[in-house]
Design a protein around this motif. Structure first.
Motif, PDB file in Angstrom:
ATOM      1  N   PRO A   4       0.825  -1.212   0.000  1.00 12.27           N
ATOM      2  CA  PRO A   4       0.000   0.000   0.000  1.00 12.27           C
ATOM      3  C   PRO A   4       0.863   1.268   0.000  1.00 12.27           C
ATOM      4  O   PRO A   4       1.384   1.671   1.032  1.00 12.27           O
ATOM      5  CB  PRO A   4      -0.814  -0.126   1.286  1.00 12.27           C
ATOM      6  N   CYS A   5       0.992   1.898  -1.160  1.00 16.87           N
ATOM      7  CA  CYS A   5       1.677   3.194  -1.215  1.00 16.87           C
ATOM      8  C   CYS A   5       0.730   4.234  -0.607  1.00 16.87           C
ATOM      9  O   CYS A   5      -0.443   4.274  -0.966  1.00 16.87           O
ATOM     10  CB  CYS A   5       2.005   3.557  -2.661  1.00 16.87           C
ATOM     11  N   PRO A   6       1.222   5.072   0.305  1.00 20.00           N
ATOM     12  CA  PRO A   6       0.349   6.071   0.930  1.00 20.00           C
ATOM     13  C   PRO A   6      -0.245   7.056  -0.076  1.00 20.00           C
ATOM     14  O   PRO A   6      -1.270   7.675   0.199  1.00 20.00           O
ATOM     15  CB  PRO A   6       1.273   6.792   1.916  1.00 20.00           C
ATOM     16  N   TRP A   7       0.386   7.217  -1.241  1.00 22.22           N
ATOM     17  CA  TRP A   7      -0.089   8.221  -2.200  1.00 22.22           C
ATOM     18  C   TRP A   7      -0.816   7.586  -3.387  1.00 22.22           C
ATOM     19  O   TRP A   7      -1.665   8.212  -3.987  1.00 22.22           O
ATOM     20  CB  TRP A   7       1.081   9.070  -2.699  1.00 22.22           C
ATOM     21  N   CYS A   8      -0.460   6.342  -3.759  1.00 21.00           N
ATOM     22  CA  CYS A   8      -1.008   5.708  -4.964  1.00 21.00           C
ATOM     23  C   CYS A   8      -1.977   4.566  -4.646  1.00 21.00           C
ATOM     24  O   CYS A   8      -2.665   4.096  -5.549  1.00 21.00           O
ATOM     25  CB  CYS A   8       0.115   5.152  -5.831  1.00 21.00           C
ATOM     26  N   GLY A   9      -2.001   4.091  -3.433  1.00 23.26           N
ATOM     27  CA  GLY A   9      -2.862   2.965  -3.086  1.00 23.26           C
ATOM     28  C   GLY A   9      -2.131   1.638  -3.253  1.00 23.26           C
ATOM     29  O   GLY A   9      -0.904   1.590  -3.391  1.00 23.26           O
ATOM     30  N   GLU A  54       9.991  -1.248   8.013  1.00 24.26           N
ATOM     31  CA  GLU A  54      10.823  -1.197   6.801  1.00 24.26           C
ATOM     32  C   GLU A  54      10.593   0.087   6.026  1.00 24.26           C
ATOM     33  O   GLU A  54       9.545   0.707   6.128  1.00 24.26           O
ATOM     34  CB  GLU A  54      10.465  -2.383   5.892  1.00 24.26           C
ATOM     35  N   ARG A  55      11.607   0.464   5.233  1.00 25.12           N
ATOM     36  CA  ARG A  55      11.507   1.590   4.302  1.00 25.12           C
ATOM     37  C   ARG A  55      11.336   1.027   2.899  1.00 25.12           C
ATOM     38  O   ARG A  55      11.985   0.047   2.519  1.00 25.12           O
ATOM     39  CB  ARG A  55      12.770   2.454   4.359  1.00 25.12           C
ATOM     40  N   TRP A  56      10.462   1.631   2.121  1.00 26.85           N
ATOM     41  CA  TRP A  56      10.220   1.238   0.742  1.00 26.85           C
ATOM     42  C   TRP A  56      10.120   2.487  -0.115  1.00 26.85           C
ATOM     43  O   TRP A  56       9.733   3.552   0.360  1.00 26.85           O
ATOM     44  CB  TRP A  56       8.910   0.450   0.632  1.00 26.85           C
ATOM     45  N   ARG A  63       7.602   7.551  -6.811  1.00 27.58           N
ATOM     46  CA  ARG A  63       9.013   7.667  -6.426  1.00 27.58           C
ATOM     47  C   ARG A  63       9.190   8.268  -5.029  1.00 27.58           C
ATOM     48  O   ARG A  63      10.210   8.889  -4.734  1.00 27.58           O
ATOM     49  CB  ARG A  63       9.814   8.441  -7.465  1.00 27.58           C
ATOM     50  N   ARG A  64       8.229   8.084  -4.180  1.00 30.26           N
ATOM     51  CA  ARG A  64       8.325   8.608  -2.817  1.00 30.26           C
ATOM     52  C   ARG A  64       8.654   7.474  -1.844  1.00 30.26           C
ATOM     53  O   ARG A  64       8.261   6.332  -2.052  1.00 30.26           O
ATOM     54  CB  ARG A  64       7.022   9.275  -2.417  1.00 30.26           C
ATOM     55  N   TRP A  65       9.370   7.847  -0.769  1.00 38.10           N
ATOM     56  CA  TRP A  65       9.738   6.914   0.280  1.00 38.10           C
ATOM     57  C   TRP A  65       8.666   6.893   1.356  1.00 38.10           C
ATOM     58  O   TRP A  65       8.047   7.925   1.629  1.00 38.10           O
ATOM     59  CB  TRP A  65      11.064   7.331   0.911  1.00 38.10           C
ATOM     60  N   PHE A  66       8.494   5.738   1.984  1.00 38.40           N
ATOM     61  CA  PHE A  66       7.568   5.615   3.095  1.00 38.40           C
ATOM     62  C   PHE A  66       7.969   4.417   3.943  1.00 38.40           C
ATOM     63  O   PHE A  66       8.763   3.586   3.534  1.00 38.40           O
ATOM     64  CB  PHE A  66       6.117   5.482   2.603  1.00 38.40           C
ATOM     65  N   PRO A  79       0.316  -0.091   7.786  1.00 41.09           N
ATOM     66  CA  PRO A  79       1.003   1.199   7.721  1.00 41.09           C
ATOM     67  C   PRO A  79       1.790   1.473   8.998  1.00 41.09           C
ATOM     68  O   PRO A  79       1.390   1.054  10.083  1.00 41.09           O
ATOM     69  CB  PRO A  79      -0.137   2.209   7.555  1.00 41.09           C
ATOM     70  N   ALA A  80       2.906   2.152   8.875  1.00 34.73           N
ATOM     71  CA  ALA A  80       3.743   2.472  10.039  1.00 34.73           C
ATOM     72  C   ALA A  80       3.218   3.702  10.747  1.00 34.73           C
ATOM     73  O   ALA A  80       2.561   4.518  10.181  1.00 34.73           O
ATOM     74  CB  ALA A  80       5.175   2.688   9.625  1.00 34.73           C
TER      75      ALA A  80
END
Ligand SMILES: [Zn+2]
Length: 80
Positions: A4-9, A54-56, A63-66, A79-80
């Motif tokens: 789950p990307c926080p911005w893209c789903g 973890e970081r992804w 192209r964002r880190w989360f 989600p962290a």
């Protein structure tokens, strides 16, 4: 595995790159840290059988880190 990307789903894991352990604390007093302390900070990482922060990075998307929490056995992600 869907991540789950926080911005893209939710997206397939092929779109992401693993960035290592999250929540690795920088030395509180870097001027007085010895080589062993720096070696632990740079090279030593947890390898739990269970949940891990973890970081992804979403390399094929925004192209964002989360950060996220992943169970290394079941690959359940929260989600962290
Ligand atoms: Zn994204």
């Amino acid at each position: 595995m869907l991540i789950p990307c926080p911005w893209c789903g939710d997206r397939e894991d092929i779109e992401f790159r693993y960035g290592g352990a999250a929540q690795v604390a920088y030395p509180t007093d870097p001027e007085s840290a010895d080589d062993a302390h720096w070696a632990r900070y740079i090279f030593f990482r947890p390898n739990p059988k269970g949940t891990m922060a973890e970081r992804w990075v979403h390399t094929a998307g925004c192209r964002r880190w989360f950060s996220l929490i992943r169970d290394t056995v079941t690959h359940t992600i929260t989600p962290a």
